[in-house]
Design a protein around this motif. Structure first.
Motif, mmCIF file in Angstrom:
data_model
loop_
_atom_site.group_PDB
_atom_site.id
_atom_site.type_symbol
_atom_site.label_atom_id
_atom_site.label_comp_id
_atom_site.label_asym_id
_atom_site.label_seq_id
_atom_site.Cartn_x
_atom_site.Cartn_y
_atom_site.Cartn_z
ATOM 1 N N MET A 102 -5.111 2.794 -2.168
ATOM 2 C CA MET A 102 -4.621 1.493 -1.701
ATOM 3 C C MET A 102 -5.707 0.755 -0.909
ATOM 4 S SD MET A 102 -0.857 2.618 -0.288
ATOM 5 C CE MET A 102 -0.190 4.170 -0.879
ATOM 6 N N ALA A 103 -6.440 1.488 -0.089
ATOM 7 C CA ALA A 103 -7.490 0.869 0.725
ATOM 8 C C ALA A 103 -8.614 0.314 -0.137
ATOM 9 C CB ALA A 103 -8.052 1.890 1.715
ATOM 10 N N ALA A 104 -8.854 0.942 -1.285
ATOM 11 C CA ALA A 104 -9.943 0.526 -2.176
ATOM 12 C C ALA A 104 -9.487 -0.442 -3.252
ATOM 13 C CB ALA A 104 -10.567 1.762 -2.832
ATOM 14 N N GLU A 161 8.431 -0.425 -6.472
ATOM 15 C CA GLU A 161 8.924 -1.790 -6.606
ATOM 16 C C GLU A 161 7.835 -2.827 -6.360
ATOM 17 O OE1 GLU A 161 12.234 -2.244 -4.025
ATOM 18 O OE2 GLU A 161 13.523 -0.861 -5.138
ATOM 19 N N ALA A 162 6.854 -2.495 -5.516
ATOM 20 C CA ALA A 162 5.841 -3.472 -5.116
ATOM 21 C C ALA A 162 4.621 -3.494 -6.023
ATOM 22 C CB ALA A 162 5.395 -3.186 -3.678
ATOM 23 N N LEU A 163 4.405 -2.440 -6.790
ATOM 24 C CA LEU A 163 3.208 -2.377 -7.634
ATOM 25 C C LEU A 163 3.232 -3.460 -8.714
ATOM 26 C CD1 LEU A 163 3.005 1.483 -8.056
ATOM 27 C CD2 LEU A 163 1.234 0.049 -6.988
ATOM 28 N N PRO A 164 2.090 -4.105 -8.975
ATOM 29 C CA PRO A 164 2.046 -5.135 -10.020
ATOM 30 C C PRO A 164 2.254 -4.586 -11.427
ATOM 31 C CG PRO A 164 0.241 -5.414 -8.454
ATOM 32 C CD PRO A 164 0.863 -4.081 -8.160
ATOM 33 N N HIS A 165 1.775 -3.362 -11.692
ATOM 34 C CA HIS A 165 1.881 -2.763 -13.032
ATOM 35 C C HIS A 165 2.463 -1.358 -12.898
ATOM 36 C CE1 HIS A 165 -0.180 -2.186 -17.229
ATOM 37 N NE2 HIS A 165 1.022 -1.660 -17.193
ATOM 38 N N PRO A 166 3.731 -1.243 -12.521
ATOM 39 C CA PRO A 166 4.315 0.069 -12.253
ATOM 40 C C PRO A 166 4.604 0.850 -13.534
ATOM 41 C CG PRO A 166 5.994 -1.618 -12.073
ATOM 42 C CD PRO A 166 4.698 -2.340 -12.299
ATOM 43 N N LEU A 167 4.416 2.158 -13.453
ATOM 44 C CA LEU A 167 4.711 3.052 -14.567
ATOM 45 C C LEU A 167 5.898 3.954 -14.271
ATOM 46 C CD1 LEU A 167 1.071 4.113 -15.525
ATOM 47 C CD2 LEU A 167 2.499 2.358 -16.614
ATOM 48 N N THR A 218 -1.252 3.730 12.786
ATOM 49 C CA THR A 218 -1.179 2.269 12.751
ATOM 50 C C THR A 218 -1.445 1.707 11.355
ATOM 51 O OG1 THR A 218 -3.520 2.117 13.398
ATOM 52 C CG2 THR A 218 -1.881 2.111 15.169
ATOM 53 N N LEU A 219 -1.328 2.530 10.355
ATOM 54 C CA LEU A 219 -1.684 2.142 8.990
ATOM 55 C C LEU A 219 -0.810 1.007 8.463
ATOM 56 C CD1 LEU A 219 -3.556 3.411 6.633
ATOM 57 C CD2 LEU A 219 -1.387 4.267 5.747
ATOM 58 N N ASP A 220 -1.430 0.060 7.769
ATOM 59 C CA ASP A 220 -0.687 -0.954 7.036
ATOM 60 C C ASP A 220 -1.516 -1.359 5.817
ATOM 61 O OD1 ASP A 220 0.767 -3.014 5.971
ATOM 62 O OD2 ASP A 220 1.147 -4.004 7.881
ATOM 63 N N LEU A 221 -1.177 -0.783 4.673
ATOM 64 C CA LEU A 221 -1.908 -1.035 3.427
ATOM 65 C C LEU A 221 -1.027 -1.725 2.392
ATOM 66 C CD1 LEU A 221 -3.849 2.336 3.158
ATOM 67 C CD2 LEU A 221 -4.826 0.089 3.661
ATOM 68 N N ARG A 222 -0.035 -2.470 2.856
ATOM 69 C CA ARG A 222 0.866 -3.127 1.910
ATOM 70 C C ARG A 222 0.137 -4.149 1.047
ATOM 71 N NH1 ARG A 222 5.657 -3.491 6.354
ATOM 72 N NH2 ARG A 222 3.792 -3.826 7.652
ATOM 73 N N ALA A 223 -0.891 -4.800 1.602
ATOM 74 C CA ALA A 223 -1.679 -5.718 0.783
ATOM 75 C C ALA A 223 -2.434 -4.955 -0.307
ATOM 76 C CB ALA A 223 -2.661 -6.500 1.657
ATOM 77 N N GLY A 224 -2.862 -3.740 0.010
ATOM 78 C CA GLY A 224 -3.538 -2.920 -0.983
ATOM 79 C C GLY A 224 -2.640 -2.521 -2.129
ATOM 80 N N VAL A 225 -1.364 -2.299 -1.852
ATOM 81 C CA VAL A 225 -0.412 -1.979 -2.918
ATOM 82 C C VAL A 225 -0.344 -3.136 -3.910
ATOM 83 C CG1 VAL A 225 1.982 -1.437 -3.460
ATOM 84 C CG2 VAL A 225 0.927 -0.503 -1.392
#
Length: 303
Positions: free
Chosen positions: A118-120, A254-260, A219-226
């Motif tokens: 997610m971070a990358a 639910e949040a992934l653009p191309h979920p499998l 304190t992680l927040d990687l929702r933008a990375g998802v």
């Protein structure tokens, strides 16, 4: 160290990340075979993927590395070296050193390893190389608040106590009968086999200190990375996961653009690659068979 399957080529290399941190990397399998990159979680090492490596390296090139401060990768000198940016830098460095130009791979990340993906997610070096990803037993945010490792009601008290437990400065010490029971309760399903509990305990207790990454995870927040993971992405979780409970996985799916799709493994805990190795390996193998379509070329020599 991860196993070396019989007759499967194996090599080690050291990769230098953007800030000069040195990372231990292993490559299992034949050059030119479809590539899979494995990123382990907090308090683990390449040994965590032993079952996946033993199976997949027979017909794939499996690249596994120790996250900084884990396994054979040195502990950073300062806490400033721990960050989600460092996770992404390290993954990019490993991919650049082990994948040929234009080569794509399946990237699988467990727990903090999934957070690494997610971070990358917005990094060109990762996006160009990722044919598909597996997010295994992981979450993008609110990790401490939603963890259920302590048998308390949700709220500020549980969150505070969970953070103190997970971020303890002292090494865990030797593996004992009591420590195995605690580890099993917190990280594995109730039906986990004793040998798999032992394997997890040896890996987790081998980490010299936990405080650096615990502060990042708190304190992680990687929702933008998802949302930036635009390549095909599968999600997997154990229904008895106390560290990253199933609501994290469902939100990811639910949040992934191309979920499998989402795979929920009944009764399994957080350590799914060890608890349910066949299921995790099969999902990785399926992704590789479906999404690695480009011909692999000569593997690059590492630093």
């Amino acid at each position: 160290m991860s196993p070396r399957p019989a007759a499967v080529p194996y090599r080690e290399l050291t990769v230098v990340s953007a800030d000069g941190s040195r990372l231990h990397v292993e490559v299992h399998g034949a050059e030119g075979a479809p590539a899979i990159v494995l990123s382990h979680g907090w308090t683990c090492s390449t040994r965590f993927w032993a079952a996946q490596i033993a199976d997949l390296a027979r017909d794939h090139r499996v690249i596994a590395y120790d996250q900084r401060g884990h396994g054979a990768s040195p502990v950073p000198a300062t806490y400033a070296a721990y960050s989600t940016r460092a996770l992404a830098d390290d993954l990019e460095a490993v991919a650049a050193a082990t994948l040929a130009p234009g080569e794509q791979a399946v990237f699988a990340g467990h727990s903090m390893g999934g957070m690494t993906l997610m971070a990358a997610a917005d990094r060109p070096g990762f996006r160009e190389r990722a044919a598909a990803v597996l997010l295994c037993s992981t979450g993008p945010a609110d990790l401490v608040a939603e963890a259920t490792v302590l048998p308390l009601r949700p709220g500020r008290a549980r969150t505070w106590l969970t953070a103190r437990v997970l971020g303890a400065r002292a090494p865990l010490g030797p593996v004992t009968a009591i420590s195995r029971k605690i580890l099993k309760y917190g990280t594995m399903g109730p039906g986990s086999a004793p040998d798999r509990v032992d394997a997890c305990a040896r890996i987790v207790h081998g980490l010299p200190a936990r405080i650096g990454w615990s502060k990042v995870l708190e304190t992680l927040d990687l929702r933008a990375g998802v949302r930036a993971l635009t390549m095909p992405a599968a999600v997997l979780v154990g229904t008895a996961d106390r560290l990253t409970p199933p609501p994290h996985a469902r939100a990811l799916a639910e949040a992934l653009p191309h979920p499998l799709g989402l795979t929920e493994l009944t009764g399994q805990g957080h350590m799914t690659p060890i608890e349910a190795p066949e299921a995790v390996t099969a999902r990785i193998r399926e992704l590789a068979a479906t999404y690695i379509t480009t011909g692999n070329t000569q593997v690059k020599e590492g630093a």
